[in-house]
Design a protein around this motif. Sequence first.
Motif, PDB file in Angstrom:
ATOM      1  N   LEU A 140       0.864  -1.167   0.000  1.00 16.26           N
ATOM      2  CA  LEU A 140       0.000   0.000   0.000  1.00 16.26           C
ATOM      3  C   LEU A 140       0.905   1.222   0.000  1.00 16.26           C
ATOM      4  CD1 LEU A 140      -3.333   0.675   1.371  1.00 16.26           C
ATOM      5  CD2 LEU A 140      -1.591   2.306   2.047  1.00 16.26           C
ATOM      6  N   GLU A 141       0.798   2.005  -1.062  1.00 15.63           N
ATOM      7  CA  GLU A 141       1.702   3.158  -1.202  1.00 15.63           C
ATOM      8  C   GLU A 141       0.943   4.461  -1.007  1.00 15.63           C
ATOM      9  OE1 GLU A 141       4.917   1.706  -4.537  1.00 15.63           O
ATOM     10  OE2 GLU A 141       3.031   2.620  -5.160  1.00 15.63           O
TER      11      GLU A 141
ATOM     12  N   VAL B 174      10.659   3.661   2.174  1.00 13.58           N
ATOM     13  CA  VAL B 174      10.481   5.100   1.945  1.00 13.58           C
ATOM     14  C   VAL B 174      11.421   5.549   0.834  1.00 13.58           C
ATOM     15  CG1 VAL B 174      10.398   7.356   3.056  1.00 13.58           C
ATOM     16  CG2 VAL B 174      10.181   5.302   4.454  1.00 13.58           C
ATOM     17  N   SER B 175      10.876   6.246  -0.140  1.00  6.57           N
ATOM     18  CA  SER B 175      11.759   6.868  -1.131  1.00  6.57           C
ATOM     19  C   SER B 175      11.283   8.311  -1.285  1.00  6.57           C
ATOM     20  CB  SER B 175      11.711   6.119  -2.457  1.00  6.57           C
ATOM     21  OG  SER B 175      10.397   6.113  -2.933  1.00  6.57           O
TER      22      SER B 175
ATOM     23  N   HIS C  79      10.242  17.226  -4.755  1.00  3.54           N
ATOM     24  CA  HIS C  79       9.386  16.478  -5.693  1.00  3.54           C
ATOM     25  C   HIS C  79       8.342  15.606  -5.013  1.00  3.54           C
ATOM     26  CE1 HIS C  79      12.564  17.635  -8.497  1.00  3.54           C
ATOM     27  NE2 HIS C  79      11.574  17.616  -9.374  1.00  3.54           N
ATOM     28  N   GLY C  80       8.642  15.162  -3.811  1.00  2.00           N
ATOM     29  CA  GLY C  80       7.658  14.354  -3.103  1.00  2.00           C
ATOM     30  C   GLY C  80       8.224  13.071  -2.526  1.00  2.00           C
ATOM     31  N   SER C  81       7.362  12.342  -1.833  1.00  6.78           N
ATOM     32  CA  SER C  81       7.801  11.118  -1.146  1.00  6.78           C
ATOM     33  C   SER C  81       6.830   9.983  -1.434  1.00  6.78           C
ATOM     34  CB  SER C  81       7.830  11.317   0.363  1.00  6.78           C
ATOM     35  OG  SER C  81       8.330  12.570   0.695  1.00  6.78           O
ATOM     36  N   THR C  82       7.359   8.759  -1.314  1.00 11.40           N
ATOM     37  CA  THR C  82       6.508   7.570  -1.416  1.00 11.40           C
ATOM     38  C   THR C  82       6.769   6.700  -0.196  1.00 11.40           C
ATOM     39  OG1 THR C  82       6.599   7.618  -3.803  1.00 11.40           O
ATOM     40  CG2 THR C  82       5.994   5.521  -2.811  1.00 11.40           C
ATOM     41  N   PHE C  83       5.732   6.433   0.542  1.00  8.13           N
ATOM     42  CA  PHE C  83       5.825   5.532   1.699  1.00  8.13           C
ATOM     43  C   PHE C  83       5.069   4.264   1.324  1.00  8.13           C
ATOM     44  CE2 PHE C  83       7.578   8.038   5.223  1.00  8.13           C
ATOM     45  CZ  PHE C  83       7.611   9.296   4.637  1.00  8.13           C
ATOM     46  N   ALA C  84       5.780   3.134   1.270  1.00  8.01           N
ATOM     47  CA  ALA C  84       5.120   1.882   0.866  1.00  8.01           C
ATOM     48  C   ALA C  84       5.106   0.890   2.033  1.00  8.01           C
ATOM     49  CB  ALA C  84       5.852   1.267  -0.319  1.00  8.01           C
ATOM     50  N   CYS C  85       3.900   0.408   2.370  1.00 11.28           N
ATOM     51  CA  CYS C  85       3.772  -0.647   3.393  1.00 11.28           C
ATOM     52  C   CYS C  85       3.741  -1.963   2.636  1.00 11.28           C
ATOM     53  CB  CYS C  85       2.483  -0.496   4.178  1.00 11.28           C
ATOM     54  SG  CYS C  85       2.281   1.134   4.884  1.00 11.28           S
ATOM     55  N   VAL C  86       4.788  -2.757   2.783  1.00  8.83           N
ATOM     56  CA  VAL C  86       4.891  -3.984   1.986  1.00  8.83           C
ATOM     57  C   VAL C  86       4.541  -5.200   2.854  1.00  8.83           C
ATOM     58  CG1 VAL C  86       6.410  -5.341   0.500  1.00  8.83           C
ATOM     59  CG2 VAL C  86       6.739  -2.880   0.681  1.00  8.83           C
ATOM     60  N   PHE C  87       3.623  -6.036   2.357  1.00 10.07           N
ATOM     61  CA  PHE C  87       3.194  -7.228   3.101  1.00 10.07           C
ATOM     62  C   PHE C  87       3.536  -8.480   2.315  1.00 10.07           C
ATOM     63  CE2 PHE C  87       0.416  -3.713   4.162  1.00 10.07           C
ATOM     64  CZ  PHE C  87       0.394  -3.752   5.542  1.00 10.07           C
TER      65      PHE C  87
END
Length: 439
Positions: free
Chosen positions: A355-356, A410-411, A416-424
């Motif tokens: 979920l990003e 996290v990238s 420019h912005g950020s991406t937080f990804a919850c990886v399951f």
Amino acid sequence: MPPRARSAWFRTLGMLAVVLAAAVAVGVAIGYPWPVLAMAALAVVAWHYWRLRRVLLRLTARQRMPPPRGDGVWNELDRLLHRTQTEMRGRKRRLLEMLRAYRAAAAALPDAIVVADRDTQRIVWFSEAAGPLLGLGYPEDIGAPLVARLQPLPLAGWMAAGQHAEPLEVASPLNPGATLSLRLIPYSESLWLLVARDVSRLLQLEQMRRDFVANVSHELRTPLTVVHGYLDMLDPADHPEWAPIVAEMQRQSQRMTQLVEDLLTLSRLESQDSLPVEEPVAVAPMLGTLRREAAALSQGRHEVSIEDEAEVDLFGSNKELHSAFSNLVSNAVRYTPAGGTIKVRFRREGRGVALEVIDSGYGIPASHLPRVTERFYRVSNSRSRESGGTGLGLAIVKHVLNLHQGRLEVSSEVGHGSTFACVFGAERVIERETSEVPT
Ligand code: ADP
């Protein structure tokens, strides 16, 4: 050839010539030159054999022999051998001293150290602390099979799996009240090092810290509710000149309440090893809720979109997952200037899902990325305070994901912005029976 050896060599040759010449002279004088020469040659050979024997004696001698005196090639050879032997003895003594010093240092360490053979898994050596910590005794346990000898400890699977990167925390075999942290270090082709450390005191301190934070947060909750309640009762119309002060007090008390709630949430998450309740979590309605929350927080300042690509559900705690995702959405809104975009995307990642939360906000400098999930860590204090953050949001997200065996990726790029990804992982994925469209 070094000059000393060369002169010894020529001196020996000279001696040989002199002896042979003398023998010839004597032989000629008495009328038997050949027999006398032959006798002299035999004597020279015998003398050389005798010297050879002395060299052999020196090579095989156990005790130290005095250095040779005199010159000549045999003495030179003897002297060179003596020097090499003395140097070798000195080197051996120094190595032994070093070895003894290392062993003494290893033995004096408060951690238990056990050296075991990798193939046979038998004990080769252990330090003194292995006695009180692991119950090993000298000499009976030298050569004993490691896993069987430390039986109550679940070492077999751990060693077989080669999971030595992560330390294993287990109850001590001698004192179940104490906790040992075990580390397995393969330090040569054939040997393993098992290091056991008593971490009871450390765990106790950690528990004390957790209890302290939980108790303080709990104790602060009631007075804060009272203050908050009375502030709400104050009507700014009664005293218009106080209106800005009352509004600020309400904002701050609201922030303090949020801080206490976040601390309590974090304490609760930290005290759990696993989720108390696991259930199927319908993701489509959750995405809908996240969209509504983002819209409410943003109040029309951002463009919010939802993409449900994975079309699967999750297995875990609905409440905790929602709290984690909504923390990420709230951050995205708070750290994205008006006019930016916020996208929540649920997509497949390998056999699992992710979920990003993607924003087009301020971004985070790379040097801060490894620390953003620490409690109260802030990239910019002023911006976080302004945005009303408690500094605990990402720490909560990380704990929730840990409880779901997931991870946070996290990238970000500044400006420019950020991406937080919850990886399951795949074990957390449930196929949806009917495909629902998020509202
Ligand atoms: P806070 O309550 O201060 O937002 P968090 O734990 O949620 O605390 O986040 C820690 C820090 O990470 C924040 O202070 C902020 O500097 C940074 N941060 C978190 N999310 C974002 C984001 N989407 N964009 C930029 N910075 C972020």
